[in-house]
Design a protein around this motif. Structure first.
Motif, short mmCIF file in Angstrom:
data_model
loop_
_atom_site.label_atom_id
_atom_site.label_comp_id
_atom_site.label_asym_id
_atom_site.label_seq_id
_atom_site.Cartn_x
_atom_site.Cartn_y
_atom_site.Cartn_z
N PRO A 4 29.41 30.18 56.90
CA PRO A 4 30.77 30.66 56.62
C PRO A 4 31.75 29.51 56.75
N PRO A 5 32.98 29.69 56.30
CA PRO A 5 33.96 28.63 56.51
C PRO A 5 34.09 28.34 58.00
N PRO A 8 36.92 30.96 59.86
CA PRO A 8 37.18 32.12 59.02
C PRO A 8 38.39 32.88 59.53
N ASN A 9 39.07 33.50 58.63
CA ASN A 9 40.20 34.32 59.03
C ASN A 9 39.65 35.51 59.81
N SER A 10 40.05 35.62 61.08
CA SER A 10 39.45 36.64 61.93
C SER A 10 39.76 38.04 61.45
N ARG A 12 39.45 38.98 58.42
CA ARG A 12 38.56 39.35 57.31
C ARG A 12 37.25 39.92 57.84
N LEU A 14 33.30 40.67 58.17
CA LEU A 14 32.19 39.73 58.10
C LEU A 14 30.91 40.52 57.89
N SER A 78 35.26 41.61 47.90
CA SER A 78 35.98 40.34 47.67
C SER A 78 36.69 39.86 48.95
N GLN A 79 36.95 40.80 49.85
CA GLN A 79 37.64 40.44 51.10
C GLN A 79 36.66 40.02 52.20
N VAL A 81 33.81 38.15 54.29
CA VAL A 81 33.12 36.86 54.46
C VAL A 81 31.64 37.19 54.63
N GLU A 82 30.79 36.62 53.77
CA GLU A 82 29.36 36.96 53.84
C GLU A 82 28.54 35.80 54.39
N ILE A 83 27.60 36.14 55.23
CA ILE A 83 26.66 35.12 55.73
C ILE A 83 25.25 35.57 55.32
#
Ligand code: NIG
Ligand code: FE
Length: 439
Positions: A4-5, A8-10, A12, A14, A78-79, A81-83
């Motif tokens: 992930p980035p 990550p924006n907390s 968002r 996951l 789209s919102q 965050v995928e790992i």
């Protein structure tokens, strides 16, 4: 693995997916207490698993196909965050429920003297041991000490630990014990995991109170405990109750002062010589730790109690002992067993929970599955935080460790390697092996 980035924006959501073995540690019996006997082997494994986290909490746990068909996930994809975990093993972040990180220097002289045959107690009597760590702590300021604590916490997290109980215990004066707790608090504020602080003013009697040990017990009971409690610097009070440290009577007195000030209690016990457990158990300690020298009466009393038995085989290993705590007897008798590193400069400079799990299997006959339960959900019970930590279940904190292995048994099998690849604390990706700057 697709990482992930870094930050990550907390806010968002996951989604961890494509998890080869997801060790949920969910309760099969519906009871929220520690796992005992056969239940320790139940890891609640989901193959091809997925976890959805929102706002730092776990909201759903299942398999990847189900997750990708979920209408909420589809709508919000789209919102999210995928790992992609690429078939790796995922489990709750380890809970290290017994550590002493508030010290300044390693004790290399003690280490070397042991190679020449001196024992832990002989070294302590000759002026080494716990007392020799005191000067460094007394001479440090809070920020310097916090820096040391933070390095230890980061090292632990690099191996998959997301919650740490951290004790004071090398200050041994009112000011330096409170300073140690403040340093722990300061380090905790800079670390993404969770820290549970413990006052261990009763580690040993400091040299300045050598001729009046009861005055030191009074200082602990009348000043350290009330101040640590009032300033919310500690959640627990611990005592090293053993030969050369504090007596059973001292321990009961310190426990009573802790309870009076609203703090729960725990103790180091029967590491060097046996102390019968009955009187201490009557005070309902949350955990009794070490337990190298217990007899059948102690084991059955522990089994009847709600106290967790925290075993720290890293100390036996590092002190070069042949004898280890009787984990098999304890588990088979129904005692709630946890595992911890006992990270400290004298008996266990070990920050790695996977290494402790390895010792639990090779030296104490615990199966890899039993060791994982002991180091997650049961360790959370040993800190009274099992409502939030220790398993991957909806509602709990998203504290998760991802290991670059295909089978969970490899976590303890690769004894001195670190296979931990990524750690999430409160839903944030906080450390990964690609991130060399933290190491
Ligand atoms: O848990 N037993 C007491 N305390 C530590 C050792 C601390 C030290 O030697 O600095 C322990 O093993
Ligand atoms: Fe300890």
């Amino acid at each position: 693995m697709r990482a992930p980035p870094k930050k990550p924006n907390s806010t968002r959501p996951l989604l961890l997916q494509n998890i080869g073995q997801l060790l949920t540690l969910r309760s099969t019996s519906g009871n929220s207490g520690p796992r005992r006997a056969g239940d320790l082997k139940q890891l609640g494994i989901i193959e091809d698993g997925a976890i959805l986290c929102v706002g730092g909490k776990i909201v759903s746990v299942g398999d990847t196909r189900e997750a990708l068909r979920d209408s909420w996930i589809k709508k919000n994809r789209s919102q999210i965050v995928e790992i992609d975990c690429g078939g790796r093993v995922v489990l709750p972040g380890f809970v290290d429920s017994h550590t002493h990180p508030a010290f300044v220097s390693p004790r290399l002289v003690d280490f070397e003297e042991r190679t020449a045959g001196a024992t832990y107690e002989e070294i302590a009597e000759a002026g080494g041991g716990i007392r020799s760590s005191v000067e460094g702590v007394r001479a440090s300021n809070k920020a310097q000490l916090a820096g040391k604590v933070l390095v230890a916490l980061q090292e632990m997290m690099a191996h998959g630990t997301t919650t740490v109980e951290a004790k004071s215990g090398y200050g041994l004066s009112l000011d330096s014990e409170l300073k140690s707790l403040e340093a722990i608090q300061l380090a905790a504020a800079q670390w993404p995991g969770t820290v549970v602080p413990t006052l261990l003013g009763a580690h040993v009697v400091p040299t300045d109170f050598k001729n009046q040990p009861q005055k030191y017990v009074d200082l602990i009971c009348e000043q350290m405990i009330p101040q640590a409690s009032k300033r919310k610097l500690a959640r627990f009070v611990d005592v090293f109750c053993d030969r050369g440290a504090f007596s059973e009577q001292d321990t009961l007195k310190i426990f009573a002062a802790a309870r009076k000030n609203g703090l729960a209690v725990r103790a180091h016990i029967s590491q060097l010589a046996r102390t019968p457990l009955a009187k201490l158990l009557a005070m309902n300690p949350v955990s009794l730790d070490h337990l190298d020298h217990v007899d059948e009466t102690d084991v059955s009393q522990l089994a009847q109690s709600s106290t967790v038995a925290t075993l720290v085989p890293g100390a036996n290993y590092f002190l070069g002992l042949k004898h280890f705590p009787p984990a098999r007897n304890l588990i088979d008798a129904g005692v709630a067993v946890a595992l911890a590193t006992d990270f400290n400069p004298g008996s266990s400079p070990i920050a790695s929970m996977p290494f402790v799990l390895s010792l639990a299997s090779t030296q104490m006959g615990m199966s890899p599955a039993e060791a994982i339960s002991a180091a997650t959900i049961n360790a959370a019970c040993a800190l009274q935080i099992q409502e939030k930590k220790g398993s991957i279940e909806p509602g709990k904190d998203a504290d998760i460790a991802i290991y670059k292995v295909r089978d969970y048994r490899e976590i303890s099998y690769w004894a001195a390697s670190n296979r931990c690849e990524l750690v999430l604390a409160g839903g944030m990706a906080v450390t990964s092996r690609q991130d060399e700057s933290r190491r």
